[in-house]
Design a protein around this motif. Structure first.
Motif, PDB file in Angstrom:
ATOM      1  N   ASP B 395       1.002  -1.061  -0.071  1.00  0.00           N
ATOM      2  CA  ASP B 395      -0.264   0.491  -0.096  1.00  0.00           C
ATOM      3  C   ASP B 395       1.077   1.185  -0.283  1.00  0.00           C
ATOM      4  OD1 ASP B 395      -2.459  -1.696   0.103  1.00  0.00           O
ATOM      5  OD2 ASP B 395      -2.701  -1.310   2.231  1.00  0.00           O
ATOM      6  N   ASN B 396       1.809   1.407   0.639  1.00  0.00           N
ATOM      7  CA  ASN B 396       2.711   2.292   0.806  1.00  0.00           C
ATOM      8  C   ASN B 396       3.521   2.635  -0.117  1.00  0.00           C
ATOM      9  OD1 ASN B 396       2.396   2.505   3.437  1.00  0.00           O
ATOM     10  ND2 ASN B 396       4.595   1.442   4.224  1.00  0.00           N
ATOM     11  N   VAL B 397       3.535   1.918  -1.325  1.00  0.00           N
ATOM     12  CA  VAL B 397       4.308   1.881  -2.185  1.00  0.00           C
ATOM     13  C   VAL B 397       3.398   2.334  -3.854  1.00  0.00           C
ATOM     14  CG1 VAL B 397       5.975   0.818  -1.491  1.00  0.00           C
ATOM     15  CG2 VAL B 397       4.587  -0.168  -3.623  1.00  0.00           C
ATOM     16  N   TRP B 398       2.070   1.899  -3.724  1.00  0.00           N
ATOM     17  CA  TRP B 398       1.397   1.757  -4.838  1.00  0.00           C
ATOM     18  C   TRP B 398       1.021   3.712  -5.437  1.00  0.00           C
ATOM     19  CZ3 TRP B 398       2.149  -1.996  -7.203  1.00  0.00           C
ATOM     20  CH2 TRP B 398       1.619  -3.358  -6.458  1.00  0.00           C
ATOM     21  N   GLY B 399       1.287   4.783  -4.072  1.00  0.00           N
ATOM     22  CA  GLY B 399       1.441   5.903  -5.177  1.00  0.00           C
ATOM     23  C   GLY B 399       2.558   6.791  -5.262  1.00  0.00           C
ATOM     24  N   LYS B 400       4.352   5.516  -5.605  1.00  0.00           N
ATOM     25  CA  LYS B 400       5.084   6.195  -6.224  1.00  0.00           C
ATOM     26  C   LYS B 400       5.127   5.432  -7.529  1.00  0.00           C
ATOM     27  CE  LYS B 400       7.230   5.587  -2.267  1.00  0.00           C
ATOM     28  NZ  LYS B 400       7.651   4.956  -0.956  1.00  0.00           N
ATOM     29  N   VAL B 401       4.533   3.857  -7.360  1.00  0.00           N
ATOM     30  CA  VAL B 401       4.785   2.799  -8.624  1.00  0.00           C
ATOM     31  C   VAL B 401       3.668   2.053  -9.249  1.00  0.00           C
ATOM     32  CG1 VAL B 401       7.230   2.305  -8.010  1.00  0.00           C
ATOM     33  CG2 VAL B 401       5.122   0.733  -7.426  1.00  0.00           C
ATOM     34  N   ASP B 402       3.475   1.678 -10.089  1.00  0.00           N
ATOM     35  CA  ASP B 402       1.654   1.634 -10.540  1.00  0.00           C
ATOM     36  C   ASP B 402       2.408   0.360 -10.749  1.00  0.00           C
ATOM     37  OD1 ASP B 402       1.533   4.226 -11.660  1.00  0.00           O
ATOM     38  OD2 ASP B 402       3.261   4.178 -13.141  1.00  0.00           O
ATOM     39  N   ALA B 403       3.195  -0.581 -10.790  1.00  0.00           N
ATOM     40  CA  ALA B 403       3.788  -2.023 -10.689  1.00  0.00           C
ATOM     41  C   ALA B 403       5.054  -2.184 -10.444  1.00  0.00           C
ATOM     42  CB  ALA B 403       3.556  -2.781 -12.340  1.00  0.00           C
ATOM     43  N   ILE B 404       5.077  -3.278 -10.259  1.00  0.00           N
ATOM     44  CA  ILE B 404       6.313  -4.063  -9.773  1.00  0.00           C
ATOM     45  C   ILE B 404       7.183  -5.173 -10.160  1.00  0.00           C
ATOM     46  CG2 ILE B 404       7.693  -4.941  -7.358  1.00  0.00           C
ATOM     47  CD1 ILE B 404       5.237  -3.869  -5.408  1.00  0.00           C
ATOM     48  N   LEU B 405       8.457  -4.810 -10.261  1.00  0.00           N
ATOM     49  CA  LEU B 405       9.102  -5.989 -10.892  1.00  0.00           C
ATOM     50  C   LEU B 405      10.099  -6.974 -10.072  1.00  0.00           C
ATOM     51  CD1 LEU B 405       9.543  -7.292 -14.201  1.00  0.00           C
ATOM     52  CD2 LEU B 405      12.020  -5.851 -13.737  1.00  0.00           C
ATOM     53  N   THR B 406       9.788  -7.304 -10.735  1.00  0.00           N
ATOM     54  CA  THR B 406      10.710  -8.712  -9.097  1.00  0.00           C
ATOM     55  C   THR B 406      11.233 -10.359 -10.292  1.00  0.00           C
ATOM     56  OG1 THR B 406       9.184 -10.407  -8.631  1.00  0.00           O
ATOM     57  CG2 THR B 406       9.647  -7.745  -7.617  1.00  0.00           C
ATOM     58  N   PRO B 407      12.269 -11.320  -9.682  1.00  0.00           N
ATOM     59  CA  PRO B 407      12.264 -12.776 -10.461  1.00  0.00           C
ATOM     60  C   PRO B 407      10.523 -13.477 -10.044  1.00  0.00           C
ATOM     61  CG  PRO B 407      14.257 -11.756  -9.317  1.00  0.00           C
ATOM     62  CD  PRO B 407      13.103 -10.979  -8.766  1.00  0.00           C
ATOM     63  N   SER B 408      10.482 -14.755 -10.763  1.00  0.00           N
ATOM     64  CA  SER B 408       9.337 -15.059  -9.845  1.00  0.00           C
ATOM     65  C   SER B 408      10.318 -16.287  -9.131  1.00  0.00           C
ATOM     66  CB  SER B 408       9.206 -16.106 -11.556  1.00  0.00           C
ATOM     67  OG  SER B 408       8.511 -15.788 -12.651  1.00  0.00           O
ATOM     68  N   THR B 409      11.165 -16.609  -9.628  1.00  0.00           N
ATOM     69  CA  THR B 409      11.869 -17.919  -8.589  1.00  0.00           C
ATOM     70  C   THR B 409      13.041 -17.392  -8.417  1.00  0.00           C
ATOM     71  OG1 THR B 409      12.144 -19.317 -10.586  1.00  0.00           O
ATOM     72  CG2 THR B 409      10.299 -19.499  -9.518  1.00  0.00           C
TER      73      THR B 409
END
Lengths: 497, 492
Positions: B395-409
């Motif tokens: 919730d705290n980052v949604w003001g700053k970003v629209d989506a998040i990128l991470t590795p899947s595994t």
């Protein structure tokens, strides 16, 4: 019955009983708490079971809104706190009558919180019982062991039926109070239409938590809230009638006192009342008590109510027994006793009010609470199932009030009316039961009587109370129809008294 | 006609509508592939050939009249977690072997409504508990991918291993799957396929064999991002039979795939750079960042400070719910029942000991333990609090970003049998995926490249609740940039 605490004499001193009750009241609803399956008595085995009730894989509970409404109404009727946010929890244990392996209940956040119920004892005094909570939960199914010597059968018709568990504070001090409390709760729920109160079918049943303590300790508990002043409690299950409640408590209190006086310790345990033997016996001890691993049911969202919705329900509530009692006393000038008897059954009070319009209320109340109640009881009926129109009672009382019949003749008239011979006026007409107020006819009867019994007439002068014999004879001669006041007046004149 | 099996779902649906081929031809092609591949890959636990062909013919009749739904005539595989009326549903367990539900799950009912054809039921970890598809009572599923120069059979991941393997090996156009802690995304990453877990509440759980109610979500495993968008749309619906179902419209996500991501702000969470992460995974992640930057995204370094507690939290919450959800398998009304027993308690114990495999028993034991008196507050209640914190991190980052990128595994597919001995190592597979389950957010895994051994790796895009739209857009951009076209060389 009195509102006083019971004091039991032991060998070492006096003891008092402290009780808290858990009442399980089946919610009056056509379908179950979390499934659309029908609820009803008398269906064949497993005919009222949905896949949800039977706990099939992937089946999910969906809350029955009407059951929630019924619980809130009940809470309002108990003048208790309605919790706008509550939550369902799972109580986990294995048993063949519990298909999912857990009962959905409300441990942590019940729908209804603290309340107080004012209970009337039969001696006319009142005592208060605190309500700790009312929560919604599912009932389990039923095991049947006597169909086969080797197998047990499961009937899931009842599984998932909505129950309200009403938990009292340990404010109950005698078997009589316990009974009066259950009756009061039952009456309130029946007024509200949230439970049919049918104890024979198990639709309202009570578990009683009983403990004993030396006289004086209860007051200390009430002052401090410290449960240490109270004895160890045992939960008595299966007390499904008013008689059993009283018997079970008496037995259990005596049992506990004996243990403590013998230097022993009461084990906290669940005990079952055996009505045939009149005793309680251990079901499971605290050590054997299961760990139910309660946790919030993740299949159900928190139950959130709107205050306006609750207010709407509150506005739609029927008049509750306490309010009705006060109103009957104010409006009709009835005694507290009469009012309490009338309100014990909603239909009885309604019937009274229908008959009492413009009539002598005390007289109507007497007819309703005595003669009619007795006749209904003899026919195994109640006021909701009363064949006698209230208008007939009103008419009967009117006939008495206007002197058309005497109270004594009224009983005879009532007999005919009850048998269905017509309205009271029709019966009076048909059987010629009109009271004789024609002084000429009475005078003739008196004259005949004096003429036939000169010795008795003479004796009356010496012994005026002997006039009673003359009154009786005149009434007899007129078939009981003579107006007693007129008979007295004429007799006195003719006998020179 | 075996080429037909290589079609994407989108192309197959178009081809069916254009009557380039019939559903019966397409279905026959898949049944042929399954017949030859399944003895080796073990992706299907039951093939419903006759039912499939009957459905295919019915679809062809509709298509001939120019009628039919979004999936008309498209042959799919169904994870054996979804109850299918009249077709055995086992959840990969001996406990339910032979169980034929008299009802249909809402998700599969939606698919049949839209004209899909069911090829059969797909293998899975028992009750979806596992990350390698080795806990299935029907034996492990084999990944169609192999490492270069190594003939060892690899896991397709789990629990939706059957779904992932079947899609990767062209044994269906696409498959349904379910994700409680990563069971869609991890197998998708291991098999070079796309898998999305939607926002909690998008897909109904009615008729889906429950593992952990507050975490379980259905979703698709497909060959492309667009296919995922198409299939997910069919699967999702508001369902009054599931109290946690969301009463929201289901958008046409396929239209978002391929749209520009210019100006989108993409968060890169520092906490996902875990100790011991293989260099190749780190590099792929960096590559993903570059691709999105090149596509016009703004990259924002973010912090999700409670991430490190996600795995332990998950392994308290999920087993706790499972220990209660699986109590219904008691040998009384359906499923396995022990033949020899001495008492009621013994009947329960024996039926469950025989019916459940070791991993299920382990998790049920953990679950009962964390809920038991004296431990409830220390474990379960605390886990719920941490869960809230994890959700708040997002919730705290949604003001700053629209989506998040991470590795899947944290790794590519590993060898079957490799991690069986150590459940904790196995549980680490979920480290990047459990957060979205705990927070109820949508997460997709998109194949983004091959490691040095030639095994596929995936990137995960996490979105705001109900914002699958952005997730699909970003996933489409990654898919485009990665140009991932590799397929496993057929050896089976």
């Amino acid at each position: 019955m009195s509102a006083n605490a019971t004091i039991l004499k032991g060998r070492t001193g006096d003891w008092e009983i402290v009780m808290g009750l858990e009442i399980h009241a089946q919610v009056a609803s056509n379908s179950k708490l979390f499934s659309g399956a029908a609820v009803g008595f008398g269906a064949g085995p497993n005919e009222q079971v949905s896949l949800v009730d039977a706990g099939f894989p992937g089946m999910l509970p969906t809350l029955n809104r009407f059951c929630v409404e019924q619980a809130v109404k009940s809470g309002l009727g108990l003048r208790a706190q309605i919790n706008l946010k509550s939550q369902f929890d799972r109580k986990n244990y294995f048993y063949p009558d519990l298909p999912t392996g857990y009962q959905i209940s409300q441990l942590y956040h019940p729908i209804v919180g603290e309340g107080v119920v004012e209970v009337e004892a039969e001696d006319g005094t009142f005592f208060n019982v605190g309500i700790e909570r009312l929560h919604l939960e599912q009932d389990a199914g039923k095991l049947i062991h006597d169909l086969s010597p080797t197998d047990s059968y499961v009937d899931l018709n009842r599984a998932g039926t909505a129950l309200m568990e009403i938990v009292s504070r340990p404010h109950i001090r005698s078997p009589e109070q316990a009974v009066a409390y259950v009756k009061k709760i039952r009456t309130i729920l029946m007024y509200l239409g949230t439970c049919d109160g049918d104890m024979e079918k198990g639709n309202l049943r009570a578990d009683v938590n009983v403990s004993v303590c030396p006289v004086g300790n209860y007051d200390k508990f009430m002052e401090t809230g410290d449960f240490g002043f109270l004895g160890t409690r045992c939960e008595i299950k299966n007390v499904n009638s008013f008689r059993f409640i009283s018997q079970a408590i008496n037995y259990e209190a005596r049992r506990q006192i004996e243990i403590v006086e013998d230097g022993g310790k009461v084990d906290q345990e669940t005990r079952l009342y055996d009505p045939t033997k009149g005793e309680t016996r251990s079901m499971r001890s605290k050590e054997e008590a299961q760990d139910y691993r309660y946790f919030p049911d993740p299949d159900l969202l928190p139950l959130v109510l709107e205050q306006t919705w609750v207010d709407g329900l509150k506005a739609s509530l029927p008049e509750l027994p306490d309010d009705k009692r006060r109103r009957l006393m104010d409006q009709y000038g009835l005694s507290q006793y009469d009012a309490i008897v009338l309100i014990s059954e909603q239909a009885k009070a309604d019937y009274f009010e229908a008959a009492a319009k413009g009539r002598d209320a005390k007289l109507v109340s007497n007819w309703v609470t005595n003669e009619i109640s007795a006749r209904l009881a003899a026919d195994n009926r109640d006021f909701s199932d009363n064949p006698l129109p209230a208008a007939h009672v009103a008419e009967l009382v009117e006939l008495i009030e206007t002197g058309v019949i005497s109270s004594k003749i009224a009983k005879e008239v009532f007999d005919y009316v009850w048998k269905g011979e017509g309205s009271p006026s029709e019966v009076v007409e048909k059987h010629g039961l009109k009271q004789v107020t024609d002084t000429g006819a009475i005078e003739k009867a008196v004259d005949d009587l004096i003429a036939a019994n000169p010795d008795k007439a003479a004796a009356v002068a010496e012994k005026p109370q002997a006039i009673g014999w003359f009154v009786g004879q005149v009434m007899k001669a007129t078939g009981g129809k003579a107006n007693p006041a007129a008979v007295n007046h004429i007799l006195k004149a003719k006998l020179g008294l | 006609m075996s080429d037909l099996t290589k079609l994407t779902l989108a192309d197959a649906v178009d081809g069916l509508k254009a009557k380039t081929f019939s559903s019966e031809e397409l279905t026959q092609a898949f049944l042929g592939e399954i017949a030859s591949a399944n003895p080796t890959l073990n992706a299907y636990v039951e093939v419903t050939g006759e039912k499939a062909l009957a459905q295919a013919r019915a679809s062809d009749a509709k298509l001939a009249k120019g009628e039919g739904g979004d999936l008309e005539g498209a042959p799919l595989g169904i994870k054996d977690l979804f109850c299918t009326e009249g077709v055995q549903t086992t959840a990969g367990s001996n406990m339910l072997r032979g169980f034929v539900p008299p009802y249909e799950s809402t998700v599969t009912a939606n698919l049949w409504r839209d004209g899909a054809v069911m090829l059969g039921k797909l293998n899975m970890d028992e009750f979806a508990m596992g990350s390698a598809n080795e806990t299935s009572a029907f034996g492990p599923v084999v990944n169609p991918w192999k490492a270069q120069g190594d003939d060892a059979q690899l896991t397709p991941g789990g629990s939706s291993g059957g779904s992932a393997s079947a899609v990767a090996a062209n044994l269906c156009l696409a498959a349904t799957a379910s994700d409680t802690g990563g069971s869609i995304r991890q197998p998708a990453a291991f098999t070079g396929t796309v898998g999305i877990k939607p926002t909690y509440g998008r897909a109904s759980r009615f008729g889906m064999v429950a593992f952990a109610s507050s975490l379980d979500q259905a979703g698709p495993i497909t060959k492309t991002v667009k296919d995922s968008a198409i299939l997910l749309k069919s699967m999702c619906s508001f369902d009054t039979k599931d109290s946690t179902s969301l009463d929201v419209p289901t958008p046409d996500w396929a239209a978002s795939v391929g749209q520009s991501v210019k100006g989108l702000r993409i968060g890169v969470p520092a906490e996902y750079l875990i100790d011991g992460m293989p260099e190749e995974i780190k590099k792929l992640w960096e590559q993903g960042v570059e691709w999105l930057k090149a596509a016009g995204c703004e990259i924002v370094q973010i912090s999700l400070p409670h991430t490190k507690y996600a795995l332990p939290t998950y392994y308290i919450v999920a087993p706790a719910e499972a220990s209660s959800n699986l109590a219904r398998y008691d040998g009384m009304r359906f499923g396995h029942r022990a033949e020899e027993f001495t008492s009621l308690d013994d009947l329960y114990a024996a039926s469950r000991a025989e019916g459940f495999g070791k991993e299920v028993q382990r998790r049920l034991t953990i679950g009962a333990y964390v809920l038991s008196a004296g431990f409830y507050d220390a474990y379960y209640v605390r886990a719920l609090k941490v869960r809230r914190r994890i959700a708040e991190d997002f919730d705290n980052v949604w003001g700053k970003v629209d989506a998040i990128l991470t590795p899947s595994t944290p790794s590519a597919a590993f060898k079957l049998g490799d991690k069986q001995i150590d459940p904790l190592t196995m549980y680490l597979n979920d480290v990047f995926t459990v957060t979205t389950n705990l927070a109820g957010l949508p997460g997709i895994s998109v194949p983004a490249g091959l490691d040095s051994k030639g095994l596929p790796l995936g990137l995960q895009i996490i979105g705001k609740a109900l914002d699958e739209d952005t997730v699909f857009k970003v996933a489409g951009a990654i898919e485009d940039a990665a140009g991932f076209v590799s397929k496993p060389a057929k050896w089976w």
